[in-house]
Design a protein around this motif. Structure first.
Motif, PDB file in Angstrom:
ATOM      1  N   GLU A   1      91.268  32.670 -22.487  1.00  0.00           N
ATOM      2  CA  GLU A   1      91.679  32.182 -23.858  1.00  0.00           C
ATOM      3  C   GLU A   1      91.487  33.586 -24.801  1.00  0.00           C
ATOM      4  O   GLU A   1      92.189  33.514 -25.792  1.00  0.00           O
ATOM      5  N   THR A   2      91.069  34.579 -24.332  1.00  0.00           N
ATOM      6  CA  THR A   2      91.118  35.910 -25.004  1.00  0.00           C
ATOM      7  C   THR A   2      92.245  36.251 -25.417  1.00  0.00           C
ATOM      8  O   THR A   2      92.804  36.954 -26.156  1.00  0.00           O
TER       9      THR A   2
ATOM     10  N   PHE B   1      93.629  42.625 -27.959  1.00  0.00           N
ATOM     11  CA  PHE B   1      93.498  41.027 -27.822  1.00  0.00           C
ATOM     12  C   PHE B   1      91.870  40.397 -28.003  1.00  0.00           C
ATOM     13  O   PHE B   1      91.612  39.717 -28.557  1.00  0.00           O
ATOM     14  N   ALA B   2      91.192  41.509 -27.421  1.00  0.00           N
ATOM     15  CA  ALA B   2      89.773  41.252 -27.672  1.00  0.00           C
ATOM     16  C   ALA B   2      89.333  41.286 -29.148  1.00  0.00           C
ATOM     17  O   ALA B   2      88.531  40.476 -29.690  1.00  0.00           O
TER      18      ALA B   2
ATOM     19  N   PRO C   1      92.714  30.291 -35.048  1.00  0.00           N
ATOM     20  CA  PRO C   1      91.866  29.182 -34.535  1.00  0.00           C
ATOM     21  C   PRO C   1      91.765  29.220 -33.153  1.00  0.00           C
ATOM     22  O   PRO C   1      92.466  29.120 -32.320  1.00  0.00           O
ATOM     23  N   ALA C   2      90.498  29.092 -32.516  1.00  0.00           N
ATOM     24  CA  ALA C   2      90.359  29.203 -31.185  1.00  0.00           C
ATOM     25  C   ALA C   2      90.945  27.805 -30.508  1.00  0.00           C
ATOM     26  O   ALA C   2      91.380  27.926 -29.246  1.00  0.00           O
ATOM     27  N   ASN C   3      90.842  26.676 -31.098  1.00  0.00           N
ATOM     28  CA  ASN C   3      91.417  25.499 -30.482  1.00  0.00           C
ATOM     29  C   ASN C   3      92.881  25.241 -30.863  1.00  0.00           C
ATOM     30  O   ASN C   3      93.284  24.037 -30.392  1.00  0.00           O
ATOM     31  N   HIS C   4      93.408  26.309 -31.297  1.00  0.00           N
ATOM     32  CA  HIS C   4      94.875  26.067 -31.675  1.00  0.00           C
ATOM     33  C   HIS C   4      95.850  26.162 -30.613  1.00  0.00           C
ATOM     34  O   HIS C   4      95.810  27.272 -29.955  1.00  0.00           O
TER      35      HIS C   4
END
Length: 204
Positions: free
Chosen positions: A96-97, A148-149, A158-161
């Protein structure tokens, strides 16, 4: 040696031959003078271009100073490059990163970071850098993955987007205008500094 006999120059043909050469030399002289003027003109134009580039604020990747046409060119270049980056790298990764949503261009910080990443990639992969080196490894380890990190650690998206889901950034906090305080500080700071030396034009 050819068996053909050479006709000696007589007293009547010699002046004509000399005059012909003088005419040709004169024509060549005019051509040389014209070319010298053309080269001088080109040199003057180059000087003007160099002077303009040196005095131009910012640069080709300075979003803050780009005019409309330059910004359009950079937007298209960056958008194309990021699409290549996604197709070449990101779609093959599950971490996900390294996600990047479709609307990345709506976030100014992401735009600046990805612009820097693109420019560094262009520098490392340019044609003139043909000698073997560690530059390609350095770009991956010190530019690509850290970028990207950093975007993830900053929480730019948003992390869950989902990557293909439309995204609208939250309204940024408005900066409080403190130009008055800065002006007071500037006056105080400059009062404690010496006057410039006559003809010195400031610090060297």
């Amino acid at each position: 040696m050819s068996g053909r006999e050479k006709t000696p120059l007589g007293p009547l043909t010699l002046p004509g031959t000399v005059a012909e050469h003088e005419h040709r030399l004169g024509a060549h002289g005019e051509e040389i003078e014209y070319l010298s003027g053309a080269v001088g003109s080109i040199g003057g134009q180059v000087t003007k271009i160099v002077d303009w580039l040196e005095t131009r604020p910012g640069g080709p990747w300075s979003w803050r100073t780009l005019d409309r046409e330059a910004a359009k060119e950079l937007w298209m270049e960056l958008y194309d490059w990021v699409n290549w980056l996604r197709d070449r790298y990101l779609v093959a990764l599950t971490d996900e990163t390294h996600r990047l949503i479709n609307d990345w261009y709506k976030h100014p910080v992401a735009v600046e970071l990805l612009t820097a990443l693109m420019v560094s990639h262009q520098y490392v992969y340019r044609r003139t850098r043909a000698a073997p080196s560690f530059d390609l490894v350095e770009w991956h380890e010190r530019c690509l993955w850290p970028t990207f990190a950093r975007m993830r650690s900053l929480g730019l998206f948003p992390a869950n987007h989902r990557t293909d889901e439309p995204w609208t950034p939250e309204a940024p906090l408005k900066r409080v205008d403190d130009s008055g305080n800065f002006a007071d500080f500037l006056v105080s700071d400059l009062e404690g500094r010496p006057e410039p030396a006559p003809g010195g034009g400031g610090a060297s």
